[in-house]
Write a protein that holds these residues in place. Sequence first.
Motif, PDB file in Angstrom:
ATOM      1  N   ILE A  96       3.984  28.789 -87.273  1.00 27.25           N
ATOM      2  CA  ILE A  96       3.436  28.353 -88.560  1.00 27.25           C
ATOM      3  C   ILE A  96       4.099  29.096 -89.717  1.00 27.25           C
ATOM      4  CG2 ILE A  96       1.517  29.992 -88.804  1.00 27.25           C
ATOM      5  CD1 ILE A  96      -0.223  27.593 -89.591  1.00 27.25           C
ATOM      6  N   ASP A  97       4.557  30.318 -89.482  1.00 33.27           N
ATOM      7  CA  ASP A  97       5.287  31.051 -90.521  1.00 33.27           C
ATOM      8  C   ASP A  97       6.599  30.351 -90.851  1.00 33.27           C
ATOM      9  OD1 ASP A  97       3.354  33.001 -90.717  1.00 33.27           O
ATOM     10  OD2 ASP A  97       4.281  34.294 -89.221  1.00 33.27           O
ATOM     11  N   ILE A  98       7.244  29.796 -89.832  1.00 31.16           N
ATOM     12  CA  ILE A  98       8.506  29.084 -90.052  1.00 31.16           C
ATOM     13  C   ILE A  98       8.278  27.855 -90.920  1.00 31.16           C
ATOM     14  CG2 ILE A  98      10.373  27.825 -88.913  1.00 31.16           C
ATOM     15  CD1 ILE A  98      10.035  29.680 -86.526  1.00 31.16           C
ATOM     16  N   TYR A  99       7.220  27.100 -90.620  1.00 36.49           N
ATOM     17  CA  TYR A  99       6.953  25.881 -91.384  1.00 36.49           C
ATOM     18  C   TYR A  99       6.554  26.222 -92.819  1.00 36.49           C
ATOM     19  CZ  TYR A  99       5.414  21.132 -92.368  1.00 36.49           C
ATOM     20  OH  TYR A  99       5.288  19.884 -92.904  1.00 36.49           O
ATOM     21  N   ILE A 100       5.658  27.180 -92.975  1.00 35.65           N
ATOM     22  CA  ILE A 100       5.224  27.552 -94.317  1.00 35.65           C
ATOM     23  C   ILE A 100       6.386  28.144 -95.113  1.00 35.65           C
ATOM     24  CG2 ILE A 100       3.726  29.123 -95.596  1.00 35.65           C
ATOM     25  CD1 ILE A 100       1.622  28.765 -93.480  1.00 35.65           C
ATOM     26  N   GLY A 101       7.229  28.942 -94.444  1.00 38.93           N
ATOM     27  CA  GLY A 101       8.385  29.514 -95.128  1.00 38.93           C
ATOM     28  C   GLY A 101       9.343  28.438 -95.603  1.00 38.93           C
ATOM     29  N   ALA A 102       9.574  27.412 -94.761  1.00 34.00           N
ATOM     30  CA  ALA A 102      10.455  26.319 -95.165  1.00 34.00           C
ATOM     31  C   ALA A 102       9.835  25.527 -96.319  1.00 34.00           C
ATOM     32  CB  ALA A 102      10.716  25.404 -93.969  1.00 34.00           C
TER      33      ALA A 102
END
Length: 372
Positions: free
Chosen positions: A247-253
Amino acid sequence: MIQIESLGPLNQKNMELTSDFYIRMWWRDIRLKHNSSRGLDAKNRVTLSSGTVWHMWIPDTYVINEIKTEFHNGGLRAAQVRIHMDGSVHFSERLRVITKCPMDTKLFPFDEQQCRIIVASFSFPANEMALEWKNETEMIESLDVGGDDVFKLSDFSYNKAEVGKNITKNYSNLEIVIVMTRKVGVYVIEVFMPSCLIVVVSWVTFWINRQSTPARASIGITTVLTMMTVTANAVTNMNRNREVTAIDIYIGASLFMVFGALVEFAMVSYATKTREPSPKMKKVRLKNARAHIVTDGVMQLKRRRGSCLCCCRCLRRKPLATRIDMVSRVFFPIIFILFNAGYWAYYMYFKNRDILEDIKGLKWFNIASWTS
């Protein structure tokens, strides 16, 4: 045997699982063998109350990975012992135990967590007292994980660790493995969909007149701040020492896309101020354009029909700020769509999860539950 009555909540920040269960033990003590009929019930058993239970020998079992144990009888140990005529003893006690549950959150929220309840003998080694499961084939299917309605029970098994290969080395111990799967639907509704919509809203600035600086600035700053709020709420209950999750990857993107739209506005604003021609130059260009249309208008129309090269030439003739907006209208959506396609394809294939089933399983999403 351990009969679990309830599971949860699972504290994700401290990685602790709370469970409420009955611990039942059977053993045979030849010293308690008797043939007296006094005090026997219908099944020829003698029942001892909590006050007299602790005056006899009882296996000193304990939960190895416990953090805290609570008793249900006002802080006092409530137990029951039944003694049969052949010396067989049945011991039963109810406990509420908080155990340590190490969690691997790399795939959060597509993760699956395993928590263990390990029971062992405190003072008797394996050659003096061996622990065995009774009715170990019983599985608990209707039990759900209580608390914040984030996990669901997916597997439940009784295991026996080999002596010398467990945490207590030469002491016999048993363990219960509880496998819990996270409900992805909660995060799709509360995190993924809002993040996606915020990114789409940030693209509205590409269609707003570049002269409307307040409107474009307010949308850009608002979307960035809103995205940061979604980020903070998504990981509120998580351990701060965790590693980077899915979820960090998606939110970061998503945050990168929103911030990119804000940077695009800054570039357009700069290009508008530095490359915008003066009023005198605009008049000169307008006169030249009219003369060009009158003298060579027909030829220009023929060249523009069905030619991508002419479209590129037309784009080059436009001001730099306009060109940046036109390119951004196509570039940003394509990048975000490609990212979503790769992201969901990878994690859905990797975990083989059905998100629609998780969303339909949400209590507050089920319309039928609203009317009941």
